[in-house]
Design a protein around this motif. Structure first.
Motif, PDB file in Angstrom:
ATOM      1  N   GLY A 187      59.480 -39.333  89.030  1.00 21.75           N
ATOM      2  CA  GLY A 187      58.068 -39.501  88.699  1.00 21.75           C
ATOM      3  C   GLY A 187      57.278 -38.227  88.901  1.00 21.75           C
ATOM      4  O   GLY A 187      56.406 -37.887  88.093  1.00 21.75           O
ATOM      5  N   GLU A 188      57.567 -37.525  89.963  1.00 24.80           N
ATOM      6  CA  GLU A 188      56.887 -36.254  90.224  1.00 24.80           C
ATOM      7  C   GLU A 188      57.155 -35.250  89.111  1.00 24.80           C
ATOM      8  O   GLU A 188      56.251 -34.525  88.676  1.00 24.80           O
ATOM      9  CB  GLU A 188      57.376 -35.700  91.563  1.00 24.80           C
ATOM     10  CG  GLU A 188      56.737 -34.383  91.961  1.00 24.80           C
ATOM     11  CD  GLU A 188      57.415 -33.769  93.181  1.00 24.80           C
ATOM     12  OE1 GLU A 188      57.015 -32.652  93.555  1.00 24.80           O
ATOM     13  OE2 GLU A 188      58.343 -34.382  93.738  1.00 24.80           O
ATOM     14  N   MET A 189      58.391 -35.191  88.630  1.00 25.66           N
ATOM     15  CA  MET A 189      58.751 -34.250  87.564  1.00 25.66           C
ATOM     16  C   MET A 189      57.999 -34.540  86.273  1.00 25.66           C
ATOM     17  O   MET A 189      57.635 -33.616  85.530  1.00 25.66           O
ATOM     18  CB  MET A 189      60.262 -34.306  87.328  1.00 25.66           C
ATOM     19  CG  MET A 189      61.086 -33.754  88.473  1.00 25.66           C
ATOM     20  SD  MET A 189      62.846 -34.189  88.341  1.00 25.66           S
ATOM     21  CE  MET A 189      63.297 -33.323  86.836  1.00 25.66           C
ATOM     22  N   LEU A 190      57.784 -35.812  85.979  1.00 24.09           N
ATOM     23  CA  LEU A 190      57.024 -36.177  84.777  1.00 24.09           C
ATOM     24  C   LEU A 190      55.538 -35.907  84.964  1.00 24.09           C
ATOM     25  O   LEU A 190      54.840 -35.521  84.021  1.00 24.09           O
ATOM     26  CB  LEU A 190      57.239 -37.653  84.458  1.00 24.09           C
ATOM     27  CG  LEU A 190      58.650 -38.081  84.065  1.00 24.09           C
ATOM     28  CD1 LEU A 190      58.737 -39.597  83.974  1.00 24.09           C
ATOM     29  CD2 LEU A 190      59.061 -37.437  82.746  1.00 24.09           C
ATOM     30  N   ASN A 191      55.047 -36.088  86.170  1.00 24.78           N
ATOM     31  CA  ASN A 191      53.621 -35.989  86.438  1.00 24.78           C
ATOM     32  C   ASN A 191      53.112 -34.551  86.437  1.00 24.78           C
ATOM     33  O   ASN A 191      52.056 -34.259  85.874  1.00 24.78           O
ATOM     34  CB  ASN A 191      53.319 -36.636  87.787  1.00 24.78           C
ATOM     35  CG  ASN A 191      51.853 -36.583  88.153  1.00 24.78           C
ATOM     36  OD1 ASN A 191      51.039 -37.354  87.650  1.00 24.78           O
ATOM     37  ND2 ASN A 191      51.495 -35.681  89.045  1.00 24.78           N
ATOM     38  N   SER A 229      49.128 -39.839  78.266  1.00 24.26           N
ATOM     39  CA  SER A 229      48.690 -40.914  79.153  1.00 24.26           C
ATOM     40  C   SER A 229      49.848 -41.840  79.508  1.00 24.26           C
ATOM     41  O   SER A 229      49.963 -42.316  80.643  1.00 24.26           O
ATOM     42  CB  SER A 229      47.564 -41.711  78.499  1.00 24.26           C
ATOM     43  OG  SER A 229      46.455 -40.887  78.235  1.00 24.26           O
ATOM     44  N   GLN A 230      50.717 -42.084  78.533  1.00 24.25           N
ATOM     45  CA  GLN A 230      51.878 -42.929  78.814  1.00 24.25           C
ATOM     46  C   GLN A 230      52.843 -42.226  79.762  1.00 24.25           C
ATOM     47  O   GLN A 230      53.451 -42.871  80.632  1.00 24.25           O
ATOM     48  CB  GLN A 230      52.577 -43.299  77.509  1.00 24.25           C
ATOM     49  CG  GLN A 230      51.746 -44.204  76.608  1.00 24.25           C
ATOM     50  CD  GLN A 230      52.427 -44.496  75.282  1.00 24.25           C
ATOM     51  OE1 GLN A 230      53.548 -44.041  75.030  1.00 24.25           O
ATOM     52  NE2 GLN A 230      51.749 -45.250  74.425  1.00 24.25           N
ATOM     53  N   VAL A 231      52.986 -40.917  79.602  1.00 25.46           N
ATOM     54  CA  VAL A 231      53.847 -40.157  80.513  1.00 25.46           C
ATOM     55  C   VAL A 231      53.300 -40.220  81.938  1.00 25.46           C
ATOM     56  O   VAL A 231      54.043 -40.450  82.901  1.00 25.46           O
ATOM     57  CB  VAL A 231      53.974 -38.688  80.045  1.00 25.46           C
ATOM     58  CG1 VAL A 231      54.712 -37.859  81.094  1.00 25.46           C
ATOM     59  CG2 VAL A 231      54.697 -38.616  78.711  1.00 25.46           C
ATOM     60  N   LEU A 232      51.981 -40.019  82.088  1.00 30.32           N
ATOM     61  CA  LEU A 232      51.369 -40.072  83.413  1.00 30.32           C
ATOM     62  C   LEU A 232      51.462 -41.476  84.014  1.00 30.32           C
ATOM     63  O   LEU A 232      51.664 -41.633  85.228  1.00 30.32           O
ATOM     64  CB  LEU A 232      49.913 -39.632  83.331  1.00 30.32           C
ATOM     65  CG  LEU A 232      49.686 -38.130  83.073  1.00 30.32           C
ATOM     66  CD1 LEU A 232      48.215 -37.859  82.755  1.00 30.32           C
ATOM     67  CD2 LEU A 232      50.130 -37.303  84.265  1.00 30.32           C
ATOM     68  N   ALA A 233      51.309 -42.498  83.186  1.00 31.62           N
ATOM     69  CA  ALA A 233      51.420 -43.877  83.678  1.00 31.62           C
ATOM     70  C   ALA A 233      52.838 -44.159  84.163  1.00 31.62           C
ATOM     71  O   ALA A 233      53.039 -44.753  85.236  1.00 31.62           O
ATOM     72  CB  ALA A 233      51.029 -44.861  82.569  1.00 31.62           C
ATOM     73  N   LEU A 234      53.826 -43.749  83.377  1.00 33.01           N
ATOM     74  CA  LEU A 234      55.215 -43.937  83.773  1.00 33.01           C
ATOM     75  C   LEU A 234      55.510 -43.195  85.068  1.00 33.01           C
ATOM     76  O   LEU A 234      56.185 -43.723  85.975  1.00 33.01           O
ATOM     77  CB  LEU A 234      56.142 -43.461  82.659  1.00 33.01           C
ATOM     78  CG  LEU A 234      57.647 -43.532  82.959  1.00 33.01           C
ATOM     79  CD1 LEU A 234      58.078 -44.976  83.200  1.00 33.01           C
ATOM     80  CD2 LEU A 234      58.446 -42.904  81.811  1.00 33.01           C
ATOM     81  N   ALA A 235      54.993 -41.976  85.179  1.00 32.26           N
ATOM     82  CA  ALA A 235      55.212 -41.185  86.388  1.00 32.26           C
ATOM     83  C   ALA A 235      54.656 -41.895  87.617  1.00 32.26           C
ATOM     84  O   ALA A 235      55.304 -41.940  88.675  1.00 32.26           O
ATOM     85  CB  ALA A 235      54.563 -39.805  86.231  1.00 32.26           C
ATOM     86  N   ALA A 236      53.453 -42.459  87.503  1.00 26.95           N
ATOM     87  CA  ALA A 236      52.836 -43.153  88.638  1.00 26.95           C
ATOM     88  C   ALA A 236      53.654 -44.372  89.059  1.00 26.95           C
ATOM     89  O   ALA A 236      53.846 -44.626  90.256  1.00 26.95           O
ATOM     90  CB  ALA A 236      51.413 -43.571  88.278  1.00 26.95           C
ATOM     91  N   VAL A 237      54.148 -45.126  88.085  1.00 23.71           N
ATOM     92  CA  VAL A 237      54.927 -46.325  88.398  1.00 23.71           C
ATOM     93  C   VAL A 237      56.252 -45.948  89.068  1.00 23.71           C
ATOM     94  O   VAL A 237      56.661 -46.565  90.060  1.00 23.71           O
ATOM     95  CB  VAL A 237      55.170 -47.156  87.123  1.00 23.71           C
ATOM     96  CG1 VAL A 237      56.170 -48.276  87.396  1.00 23.71           C
ATOM     97  CG2 VAL A 237      53.853 -47.724  86.612  1.00 23.71           C
ATOM     98  N   VAL A 238      56.932 -44.944  88.524  1.00 24.69           N
ATOM     99  CA  VAL A 238      58.217 -44.530  89.092  1.00 24.69           C
ATOM    100  C   VAL A 238      58.038 -44.016  90.517  1.00 24.69           C
ATOM    101  O   VAL A 238      58.833 -44.339  91.417  1.00 24.69           O
ATOM    102  CB  VAL A 238      58.881 -43.459  88.197  1.00 24.69           C
ATOM    103  CG1 VAL A 238      60.124 -42.886  88.878  1.00 24.69           C
ATOM    104  CG2 VAL A 238      59.259 -44.056  86.851  1.00 24.69           C
ATOM    105  N   MET A 239      56.994 -43.230  90.757  1.00 24.06           N
ATOM    106  CA  MET A 239      56.743 -42.766  92.123  1.00 24.06           C
ATOM    107  C   MET A 239      56.463 -43.944  93.050  1.00 24.06           C
ATOM    108  O   MET A 239      56.934 -43.988  94.190  1.00 24.06           O
ATOM    109  CB  MET A 239      55.583 -41.769  92.143  1.00 24.06           C
ATOM    110  CG  MET A 239      55.979 -40.363  91.730  1.00 24.06           C
ATOM    111  SD  MET A 239      54.783 -39.094  92.206  1.00 24.06           S
ATOM    112  CE  MET A 239      53.466 -39.436  91.054  1.00 24.06           C
ATOM    113  N   GLY A 240      55.681 -44.909  92.579  1.00 20.22           N
ATOM    114  CA  GLY A 240      55.393 -46.079  93.392  1.00 20.22           C
ATOM    115  C   GLY A 240      56.648 -46.852  93.759  1.00 20.22           C
ATOM    116  O   GLY A 240      56.824 -47.279  94.907  1.00 20.22           O
TER     117      GLY A 240
END
Length: 440
Positions: A321-325, A285-296
């Motif tokens: 962010g895409e790579m993490l998501n 969940s933290q990885v997905l949250a970080l990915a969303a913020v970085v993409m934003g």
């Protein structure tokens, strides 16, 4: 050198042979994905349509994809993964050529609608087949490798499409259709059905139970994840619709856009194979949250871009962010999907992408036209931040659900899932995965 070799063996070794054939099809298909990259430029510059009309055509493409991914998920569970993939690819190749030859707006819109339907009908079947053939412990690696192939093909296609567009836009449609047919040929000759057949004793059959869609539509944990993906996709897909138009307004050519967007694929090709080790064992969940913020953040910075190098910087940021998501998303969907509903769950998840594909260009065009370019991109940053917070809040419930369903979701790999390949191909695909044989 030995450390690098061991790392590469850990990343690519031990995956089943059917996976490498699917991987090959992904790479070939993406090498020819010219049309999606340049469709917005083609519609506005070559055909003379307005931004709103171009957004409408892209929206019809997404609407067709929404229908296709829903039907594709049902067919993948009922009819089988392989026939669904074959039908979808053959239909997509046909409609790709038809779209390239269409001239009136109504014909282009109809072609885009049907192309989206056929092209995206393949997505849930492909996703289900990947989960079928790859054991749970290897799925993070497998999905990362497949995503790597997608972006290797995308990076090459972005550069080649810019050159091909100079020779004539029809060439984009012809090459795209040809690579789709090659992918269908790989599936037809090398991949057999992976959906489990009905047993005479009434055991597990892979056939969806009565009320399958009711089960999905009452699965609040899964649907919450789908909604979050929808909002993330609304941001991410602006790079297909509004980014090329924004760069054109800055006086940059289609070839420049192709080179800038190719950075997305290049970074993923260089870095994606390191991602599984980077995120393994970390809170998903933290990885997905970080990915969303970085993409934003990456898309938000587009509001201040004027030069090609600045656009390239924004692409590099949201690509991280895409790579993490991507691998986290793919493994989570696999774990949340009951075995007998795998195709439908993949279809519902893909539906979020198709709804975003239909809505993103329309919403992006409207916001850009009425509120301005800066508002569009800064709005993307706000949405990315909100999605990140929502992932942190909803993550524990998803992980509990995945833990409950995991023991029942182990894939069964049929002994005769794939026809034996030629010895040279088998050697490259299995014993030397460091250079293996190469999916709305």
């Amino acid at each position: 050198m030995r450390t690098v070799r061991n790392w590469f063996r850990d990343t690519t070794g031990g995956l089943p042979r059917p996976f490498w054939y699917l991987w090959t099809g992904t790479l070939v298909n993406r090498l020819g994905s010219f049309v999606l990259i340049f469709i917005a430029i083609y519609l506005t510059r070559e055909r003379g349509f307005s931004d709103a009309q171009a957004g409408l055509v892209l929206g019809l493409w997404g609407a067709g994809g929404a229908v296709g991914t829903t039907v594709g998920g049902i067919l993948a569970d009922r009819w089988g993964r392989r026939p669904t993939l074959l039908t979808a690819h053959l239909g997509a190749a046909t409609m790709m050529l038809a779209l390239g030859l269409a001239r009136p707006l109504w014909a282009i819109g109809a072609g885009a609608l049907l192309l989206g339907m056929f092209a995206e009908a393949a997505r849930p079947a492909f996703g289900a087949m990947m989960v079928d053939v790859v054991p749970e412990a290897d799925r993070l690696r497998a999905f990362s490798l497949n995503y790597w192939a997608i972006n290797l093909g995308f990076a090459c296609a972005a550069v080649l499409a810019g050159l091909a567009a100079e020779a004539g836009y029809l060439l984009l449609f012809v090459v795209d259709a040809a690579t789709t047919l090659v992918t269908a040929l790989i599936i037809f000759t090398r991949v057999r059905e992976t959906r489990r057949a009905t047993t005479p004793t009434g055991g597990t059959s892979g056939r969806a139970p009565t009320g399958a869609w009711r089960t999905i539509l009452t699965d609040r944990v899964f649907l919450g994840f789908v909604v979050l993906n929808l909002f993330g996709a609304l941001v991410f897909l602006q790079h297909v619709s509004m980014l090329p138009i924004t760069m054109g307004d800055s006086g940059l050519s289609p070839a420049t856009y192709g080179s800038v967007i190719a950075l997305n694929g290049v970074l993923i090709v260089v870095g994606q194979l390191f991602v599984p080790r980077l995120i393994r064992g970390r809170n998903r969940s933290q990885v997905l949250a970080l990915a969303a913020v970085v993409m934003g953040v990456g898309f938000g910075l587009t509001a201040f871009a004027e030069a090609a190098w600045f656009y390239g910087l924004t692409v590099l940021i949201w690509t991280v962010g895409e790579m993490l998501n991507s691998p986290s998303n793919a493994t989570l969907i696999a774990e949340l999907s009951p075995d007998e509903l795998r195709g439908r769950y993949q279809g519902m998840f893909s539906l979020s992408w198709q709804v975003a594909g239909a809505a993103a260009p329309v919403l992006g065009g409207l916001v850009r036209e009425h509120a301005g370019n800066a508002t569009l991109w800064l709005g993307c940053a706000v949405v990315g931040g909100l999605v990140g917070v929502a992932h942190l809040v909803s993550g524990p419930a998803r992980e509990r659900r995945a833990a409950r369903i995991r023991p029942a979701a182990e894939p069964v790999i049929p002994v005769t899932a794939v026809r034996p390949p030629a010895p040279a191909v088998a050697e490259a695909a299995v014993t030397a995965p460091a250079a293996p044989v190469p999916a709305p």
